[in-house]
Design an enzyme around this catalytic site. Structure first.
Site, mmCIF file in Angstrom:
data_model
loop_
_atom_site.group_PDB
_atom_site.id
_atom_site.type_symbol
_atom_site.label_atom_id
_atom_site.label_comp_id
_atom_site.label_asym_id
_atom_site.label_seq_id
_atom_site.Cartn_x
_atom_site.Cartn_y
_atom_site.Cartn_z
ATOM 1 N N THR A 31 40.557 41.216 48.922
ATOM 2 C CA THR A 31 41.857 40.570 48.798
ATOM 3 C C THR A 31 42.268 40.081 50.173
ATOM 4 O O THR A 31 42.156 40.805 51.161
ATOM 5 C CB THR A 31 42.897 41.579 48.289
ATOM 6 O OG1 THR A 31 42.637 41.815 46.930
ATOM 7 C CG2 THR A 31 44.313 41.063 48.463
ATOM 8 N N ARG A 91 45.648 42.368 33.544
ATOM 9 C CA ARG A 91 45.917 43.402 34.569
ATOM 10 C C ARG A 91 46.432 42.725 35.847
ATOM 11 O O ARG A 91 45.874 41.744 36.328
ATOM 12 C CB ARG A 91 44.637 44.182 34.863
ATOM 13 C CG ARG A 91 44.770 45.221 35.987
ATOM 14 C CD ARG A 91 44.377 44.659 37.343
ATOM 15 N NE ARG A 91 44.348 45.686 38.380
ATOM 16 C CZ ARG A 91 44.206 45.428 39.669
ATOM 17 N NH1 ARG A 91 44.079 44.185 40.089
ATOM 18 N NH2 ARG A 91 44.206 46.395 40.549
HETATM 19 N N1 ASP Z 1 44.299 44.904 45.833
HETATM 20 C C1 ASP Z 1 43.619 44.096 44.866
HETATM 21 C C2 ASP Z 1 44.075 44.459 43.479
HETATM 22 O O1 ASP Z 1 44.271 45.619 43.190
HETATM 23 C C3 ASP Z 1 42.140 44.180 44.855
HETATM 24 C C4 ASP Z 1 41.370 44.260 46.112
HETATM 25 O O2 ASP Z 1 41.897 44.341 47.207
HETATM 26 O O3 ASP Z 1 40.168 44.216 45.997
HETATM 27 O O4 ASP Z 1 44.151 43.579 42.670
#
Ligand code: ASP
Length: 333
Positions: free
Chosen positions: A177, A205
């Protein structure tokens, strides 16, 4: 006069960061630079956790979350579970600037994106589709099963989707992310977060990235924070707001970052109770979190529940980004 700088994920290509620094040198605002850098990452075909070429949900659809927050006014805008648009970060910023709302989700966010003329695009690339196909097979299913589930033709398969959503985190591919944190010459802090969320997620989600206080927070008076990793953990803790709040209370960035991570560890452990993930270290890779922070003086820090996570920082006085390793906050500290 404040020294403008950018702080972001260690995996980002240097060229993207350097282009952002160039804009800061020319006097661009933190908001414009944060959006520009996030858009460049969204366009990066090699980046499988963000925008174009992001990994899809369990049905093979790329669903994007993004948020934008300005520390000067505490203004924020976000979108969640958006499909078919190239630059969710720009839609999030426009939510902040044009609507009396903070967060739009799903069809409403897509309607808004069309209204403002946001660029549409097919986000699922061949390589992302191939990784998805392989994971479907790993779960003992075929694409046909998934298509029938998508069309709600089989209640059995629908039940299996629920099971898969709990099992599938073991197959999480990377976790990048994008957290873009910018301070400009006026000392204003802006955070932009953009992601395709966790791979193979249950349709609809929404993670922490578009949730102000969990995935991001910025307040010029105290500092800023943003998270990467399993959103189900940071949403339960309010991690980004908590980190900034501790700095407001007079804690140093380092004290605040470490305290947030230490408090998070029991939630990480609890989160793993529901899944059977693979991985090493004290927490499996599927249940880890990284927190990036900036204090109001422009000091940057990174804190993580496992070792080896990196971040990049560059000020306008530097010719190249610096890559730094996050502090690994362990259970026994
Ligand atoms: N924080 C992000 C989420 O939960 C995912 C990630 O950082 O990989 O959607």
């Amino acid at each position: 006069m404040h020294t403008p700088l950018i702080l972001l994920n260690g995996e980002v290509k240097d060229a993207i960061l350097i282009a952002g620094i160039e804009s800061l040198r020319k006097g661009a605002s933190a908001a414009d630079v944060a959006e520009q850098v996030a858009r460049d990452v969204e366009d990066d075909i090699d980046e499988h956790s963000v925008g174009f070429s992001g990994l899809p949900n369990i049905l093979g659809e790329v669903e994007l979350d993004a948020a934008f927050m300005e520390g000067e006014s505490l203004s924020a805008g976000a979108v969640a579970a958006v499909k078919g648009f190239r630059h969710p970060i720009s839609i999030a910023r426009q939510v902040m600037e044009r609507l009396p709302h903070v967060l739009l989700a799903g069809e409403g966010a897509e309607r808004f994106a069309d209204e403002i003329g946001a660029e549409r695009g097919d986000l699922l690339t061949d390589s992302a589709r191939e990784i998805w196909r392989k994971r479907i097979a790993d779960c003992g299913l075929t694409i046909n099963d998934i298509e029938r589930a998508a069309n709600r033709q089989s209640s059995i398969v629908n039940r299996q989707l629920i099971e898969i959503a709990t099992r599938v985190l073991a197959y999480r591919e990377g976790s990048d992310t994008m957290n873009v944190m910018v301070r400009d010459a006026r000392g204003h802090l802006v955070v932009a977060v953009t992601t395709s969320g966790i791979a193979w997620k249950y349709p609809g989600r929404v993670g922490d990235s578009p949730v102000v206080g969990a995935g991001l927070y910025a307040d010029d008076r105290y500092g800023a924070a943003a998270c990467m990793g399993l959103g189900e953990i940071t949403m339960r803790q309010g991690s980004s707001l908590r980190a900034v709040m501790l700095m407001q209370m007079g804690w140093t960035m380092d004290e605040a970052g470490r305290a947030v991570l230490r408090d998070m560890l029991p939630i990480c452990r609890d989160a793993t109770r529901h899944w059977t993930p693979a991985g090493d270290g004290p927490f499996p890779r599927s249940a880890w979190v990284r927190l990036l922070m900036l204090d109001r003086h422009g000091n940057a820090g990174g804190y993580c529940t496992h070792d080896g996570s990196t971040y990049k920082v560059q000020t306008v006085d530097e010719s190249r980004p610096r890559t730094l390793v996050c502090e690994w906050v362990r259970e026994d500290e």
